[in-house]
Design a protein around this motif. Sequence first.
Motif, PDB file in Angstrom:
ATOM      1  N   ALA A 367      39.561  87.561  82.814  1.00  0.00           N
ATOM      2  CA  ALA A 367      38.813  87.827  84.042  1.00  0.00           C
ATOM      3  C   ALA A 367      37.423  88.332  83.672  1.00  0.00           C
ATOM      4  CB  ALA A 367      39.551  88.867  84.885  1.00  0.00           C
ATOM      5  N   GLY A 368      36.403  87.703  84.228  1.00  0.00           N
ATOM      6  CA  GLY A 368      35.035  88.056  83.884  1.00  0.00           C
ATOM      7  C   GLY A 368      34.659  89.479  84.241  1.00  0.00           C
ATOM      8  N   ALA A 369      35.343  90.046  85.211  1.00  0.00           N
ATOM      9  CA  ALA A 369      35.005  91.395  85.660  1.00  0.00           C
ATOM     10  C   ALA A 369      35.193  92.440  84.570  1.00  0.00           C
ATOM     11  CB  ALA A 369      35.863  91.758  86.874  1.00  0.00           C
ATOM     12  N   TYR A 370      36.019  92.140  83.575  1.00  0.00           N
ATOM     13  CA  TYR A 370      36.272  93.132  82.526  1.00  0.00           C
ATOM     14  C   TYR A 370      35.129  93.208  81.522  1.00  0.00           C
ATOM     15  CZ  TYR A 370      41.102  93.470  84.183  1.00  0.00           C
ATOM     16  OH  TYR A 370      42.219  93.676  84.936  1.00  0.00           O
ATOM     17  N   GLY A 371      34.305  92.191  81.416  1.00  0.00           N
ATOM     18  CA  GLY A 371      33.159  92.231  80.522  1.00  0.00           C
ATOM     19  C   GLY A 371      33.514  92.218  79.052  1.00  0.00           C
ATOM     20  N   LEU A 372      34.638  91.573  78.695  1.00  0.00           N
ATOM     21  CA  LEU A 372      35.079  91.548  77.306  1.00  0.00           C
ATOM     22  C   LEU A 372      34.837  90.186  76.671  1.00  0.00           C
ATOM     23  CD1 LEU A 372      38.538  93.347  77.592  1.00  0.00           C
ATOM     24  CD2 LEU A 372      36.354  94.363  76.924  1.00  0.00           C
ATOM     25  N   ASP A 373      34.524  90.196  75.391  1.00  0.00           N
ATOM     26  CA  ASP A 373      34.484  88.958  74.596  1.00  0.00           C
ATOM     27  C   ASP A 373      35.891  88.745  74.041  1.00  0.00           C
ATOM     28  OD1 ASP A 373      33.957  86.797  72.978  1.00  0.00           O
ATOM     29  OD2 ASP A 373      32.907  87.969  71.444  1.00  0.00           O
ATOM     30  N   LEU A 374      36.801  88.324  74.908  1.00  0.00           N
ATOM     31  CA  LEU A 374      38.193  88.179  74.520  1.00  0.00           C
ATOM     32  C   LEU A 374      38.388  86.867  73.769  1.00  0.00           C
ATOM     33  CD1 LEU A 374      40.812  89.876  74.997  1.00  0.00           C
ATOM     34  CD2 LEU A 374      41.352  88.267  76.841  1.00  0.00           C
ATOM     35  N   VAL A 375      38.991  86.958  72.586  1.00  0.00           N
ATOM     36  CA  VAL A 375      39.258  85.764  71.786  1.00  0.00           C
ATOM     37  C   VAL A 375      40.492  85.076  72.358  1.00  0.00           C
ATOM     38  CG1 VAL A 375      39.783  84.860  69.488  1.00  0.00           C
ATOM     39  CG2 VAL A 375      38.263  86.847  69.745  1.00  0.00           C
ATOM     40  N   THR A 376      40.298  83.900  72.926  1.00  0.00           N
ATOM     41  CA  THR A 376      41.397  83.170  73.559  1.00  0.00           C
ATOM     42  C   THR A 376      41.423  81.732  73.040  1.00  0.00           C
ATOM     43  OG1 THR A 376      40.000  82.519  75.428  1.00  0.00           O
ATOM     44  CG2 THR A 376      41.263  84.560  75.669  1.00  0.00           C
ATOM     45  N   GLY A 377      42.444  81.015  73.441  1.00  0.00           N
ATOM     46  CA  GLY A 377      42.548  79.608  73.068  1.00  0.00           C
ATOM     47  C   GLY A 377      43.049  79.429  71.655  1.00  0.00           C
ATOM     48  N   GLN A 378      42.186  79.613  70.688  1.00  0.00           N
ATOM     49  CA  GLN A 378      42.569  79.489  69.291  1.00  0.00           C
ATOM     50  C   GLN A 378      41.867  80.554  68.473  1.00  0.00           C
ATOM     51  OE1 GLN A 378      41.310  75.692  67.685  1.00  0.00           O
ATOM     52  NE2 GLN A 378      39.454  75.671  68.926  1.00  0.00           N
ATOM     53  N   ALA A 379      42.373  80.756  67.261  1.00  0.00           N
ATOM     54  CA  ALA A 379      41.803  81.778  66.383  1.00  0.00           C
ATOM     55  C   ALA A 379      40.321  81.510  66.132  1.00  0.00           C
ATOM     56  CB  ALA A 379      42.578  81.810  65.072  1.00  0.00           C
ATOM     57  N   ARG A 380      39.575  82.580  65.908  1.00  0.00           N
ATOM     58  CA  ARG A 380      38.129  82.491  65.689  1.00  0.00           C
ATOM     59  C   ARG A 380      37.806  82.845  64.244  1.00  0.00           C
ATOM     60  NH1 ARG A 380      34.275  86.109  69.451  1.00  0.00           N
ATOM     61  NH2 ARG A 380      35.327  84.810  71.035  1.00  0.00           N
ATOM     62  N   THR A 381      37.098  81.973  63.572  1.00  0.00           N
ATOM     63  CA  THR A 381      36.654  82.251  62.206  1.00  0.00           C
ATOM     64  C   THR A 381      35.506  83.252  62.247  1.00  0.00           C
ATOM     65  OG1 THR A 381      37.305  80.047  61.472  1.00  0.00           O
ATOM     66  CG2 THR A 381      35.767  81.258  60.073  1.00  0.00           C
ATOM     67  N   ALA A 382      35.611  84.308  61.470  1.00  0.00           N
ATOM     68  CA  ALA A 382      34.572  85.337  61.457  1.00  0.00           C
ATOM     69  C   ALA A 382      34.747  86.216  60.231  1.00  0.00           C
ATOM     70  CB  ALA A 382      34.649  86.195  62.721  1.00  0.00           C
ATOM     71  N   GLU A 383      33.653  86.761  59.736  1.00  0.00           N
ATOM     72  CA  GLU A 383      33.773  87.760  58.680  1.00  0.00           C
ATOM     73  C   GLU A 383      34.250  89.061  59.318  1.00  0.00           C
ATOM     74  OE1 GLU A 383      31.280  89.855  55.043  1.00  0.00           O
ATOM     75  OE2 GLU A 383      30.182  88.859  56.665  1.00  0.00           O
ATOM     76  N   VAL A 384      35.359  89.582  58.837  1.00  0.00           N
ATOM     77  CA  VAL A 384      35.924  90.816  59.370  1.00  0.00           C
ATOM     78  C   VAL A 384      35.957  91.843  58.241  1.00  0.00           C
ATOM     79  CG1 VAL A 384      37.896  91.914  60.483  1.00  0.00           C
ATOM     80  CG2 VAL A 384      37.328  89.524  61.014  1.00  0.00           C
ATOM     81  N   ARG A 385      35.153  92.857  58.377  1.00  0.00           N
ATOM     82  CA  ARG A 385      35.138  93.950  57.402  1.00  0.00           C
ATOM     83  C   ARG A 385      35.709  95.238  57.977  1.00  0.00           C
ATOM     84  NH1 ARG A 385      34.524  93.162  52.270  1.00  0.00           N
ATOM     85  NH2 ARG A 385      33.464  95.177  52.027  1.00  0.00           N
ATOM     86  N   THR A 386      35.524  95.414  59.288  1.00  0.00           N
ATOM     87  CA  THR A 386      35.979  96.649  59.937  1.00  0.00           C
ATOM     88  C   THR A 386      36.638  96.290  61.253  1.00  0.00           C
ATOM     89  OG1 THR A 386      34.136  97.887  58.962  1.00  0.00           O
ATOM     90  CG2 THR A 386      35.271  98.903  60.819  1.00  0.00           C
ATOM     91  N   ALA A 387      37.827  96.822  61.480  1.00  0.00           N
ATOM     92  CA  ALA A 387      38.572  96.546  62.714  1.00  0.00           C
ATOM     93  C   ALA A 387      39.025  97.850  63.345  1.00  0.00           C
ATOM     94  CB  ALA A 387      39.783  95.663  62.430  1.00  0.00           C
ATOM     95  N   LEU A 388      39.061  97.856  64.667  1.00  0.00           N
ATOM     96  CA  LEU A 388      39.544  98.998  65.442  1.00  0.00           C
ATOM     97  C   LEU A 388      40.816  98.591  66.157  1.00  0.00           C
ATOM     98  CD1 LEU A 388      39.009 101.867  66.761  1.00  0.00           C
ATOM     99  CD2 LEU A 388      37.853 100.595  68.601  1.00  0.00           C
ATOM    100  N   VAL A 389      41.859  99.386  66.016  1.00  0.00           N
ATOM    101  CA  VAL A 389      43.141  99.119  66.668  1.00  0.00           C
ATOM    102  C   VAL A 389      43.396 100.215  67.699  1.00  0.00           C
ATOM    103  CG1 VAL A 389      45.624  98.816  66.350  1.00  0.00           C
ATOM    104  CG2 VAL A 389      44.035  98.003  64.594  1.00  0.00           C
TER     105      VAL A 389
END
Length: 407
Positions: A367-389
């Motif tokens: 939902a656009g109202a949340y204002g999130l860059d939600l990763v959907t559909g398929q996995a996204r290739t990206a350099e990941v060095r730091t993650a927050l859980v």
Amino acid sequence: MSDRPVRTVVTGIGIAAPNGLGNQDYWEATRVGKSGISRITRFPADSYPATLAGEIHDFRAEDHLPSRLIPQTDRMTRLALVATDWALADAGVDPKELAAYDMGVVTASSSGGFEFGQGELQKLWSQGSQHVSAYQSFAWFYAVNSGQISIRNGMKGPSGVVVSDQAGGLDALAHARRQIRKGTRLIVSGSIDASICPWGWVAQLASDRLSTSEDADRAYLPFDADAHGHVPGEGGAILILEDEEAARARGARVYGEIAGYGSTFDPRPGSGRGPGLRKAIELALADAGVTAGEVDVVFADGAAVPELDRIEAEAITAVFGPRGVPVTAPKTMTGRLYSGAAPLDVATALLAVREGVIPATTNVEPAGAYGLDLVTGQARTAEVRTALVLARGHHGFNSALVVRAAG
């Protein structure tokens, strides 16, 4: 203790999840968006309002554990023991080669051994007290996984259990990090939960947060306009935490560092004060010594309850800005595993760091109202060095944990 900074690293992972048993099977399934949610098979569920769950199939404890352990353990403990074996093997650790007091166990639990307890209570009511197993005295208990893991592996160092509902998995890892910083060489931590049985199911239904959809693809939809509750699941992850210096000295492969942690508790309803999740995020970032701009991905709690999704989205956007960081909730493939969910997210984050891939939030139309860059559909290739859980527990627990690449 010396004055050197003590860094806590993860050297081993053992995963038991509805969409994959073992690290490789789980990661392969998660990368391609394979779901483990389906109709319940562990008991007849037709008469219950919720009929879907993330069940672990094709697990036979007898194939992995000595026969003497089977009658004294609940399903969650059997899964936890096996996941610990896998995590120790993954870390290249043989507990027999380490001093007993240099190793400890800190796990979390939200339900204890529900299925075992149900069986023994049924015997009590139907057959009498003489038919109740002596193992009932501990097999149902919240701390039983820590106890059985420590006994099986000869671990006599600092140990414990954390009970803070679905936030507990992060809280356990944070407590394990404290013990490492105090001088313990190795801590087994994380959580496995498993309460898919009639007694456990009724307890979960009492929360009024379970999805009653019968469509497995559209039942658990965090941050979706059609969100209507979560799908429960069983499983989680066990992690091996070590002092980085000791791990490097033995030539261990390091997945990453447990770099920062923060926790808060929501104020009582009607107090006029706001939720505490944003503060937990800020505390975790400060503890890790990283800025919001350095975080490459957020693994969301993903309650799939509109009000709770709104609160989480507002906390994330307040810290990172609208669409300021990729967000994902791969638990849409497993269901919410209660205290096991957050350790599985931490394991997934560490695998994402290693592979450079952010898994998707499957089946969700954000939902656009949340204002999130939600990763959907398929996995996204990206350099990941730091993650927050992120993880939240019923009645107000909020926890946040930062993991980052080693080196």
